[in-house]
Design a protein around this motif. Structure first.
Motif, PDB file in Angstrom:
ATOM      1  N   GLN A  31       0.877  -1.399  -0.100  1.00  9.64           N
ATOM      2  CA  GLN A  31      -0.101  -0.140   0.278  1.00  9.64           C
ATOM      3  C   GLN A  31       0.904   1.175  -0.106  1.00  9.64           C
ATOM      4  O   GLN A  31       0.595   2.283  -0.606  1.00  9.64           O
ATOM      5  CB  GLN A  31      -0.929  -0.072   1.100  1.00  9.64           C
ATOM      6  N   VAL A  41      -5.643   3.344  -3.780  1.00 10.24           N
ATOM      7  CA  VAL A  41      -5.624   2.693  -2.803  1.00 10.24           C
ATOM      8  C   VAL A  41      -6.869   2.859  -2.097  1.00 10.24           C
ATOM      9  O   VAL A  41      -7.918   3.340  -2.530  1.00 10.24           O
ATOM     10  CB  VAL A  41      -4.612   3.377  -1.643  1.00 10.24           C
ATOM     11  N   THR A  45      -7.169   2.341   3.675  1.00 11.28           N
ATOM     12  CA  THR A  45      -5.800   2.986   4.213  1.00 11.28           C
ATOM     13  C   THR A  45      -5.636   4.316   4.419  1.00 11.28           C
ATOM     14  O   THR A  45      -4.829   4.787   5.242  1.00 11.28           O
ATOM     15  CB  THR A  45      -5.096   2.464   2.498  1.00 11.28           C
TER      16      THR A  45
END
Length: 73
Positions: A31, A41, A45
């Motif tokens: 990520q 993403v 996140t």
């Protein structure tokens, strides 16, 4: 396009390294790499990162929207 260049400046200004993100906060290395490459993403996140930074930080502190260039026909 959405860029995350501001994210890495904000992290540095607040003393949070990439190492710390994956070792202590559980954000995967993949990520982090996706963020570095301005790839997509999950909102999960982004939410984790904003919680790490703390109160007062918003998406505007870690990302920037740049409109795509119009295509010529």
């Amino acid at each position: 396009m959405i860029t995350f260049e501001k994210l890495f400046r904000t992290l540095k200004e607040n003393g949070i390294s990439q190492y710390r993100l994956y070792t202590y906060y559980g954000i995967s290395r993949s990520q982090i790499q996706r963020l570095k490459e301005n790839r997509s993403v999950t909102t999960h996140t982004l939410d984790m990162i904003l919680n790490i930074l703390g109160e007062g930080f918003t998406l505007n502190d870690i990302s920037e929207f740049i409109p795509d260039s119009p295509k010529k026909e």
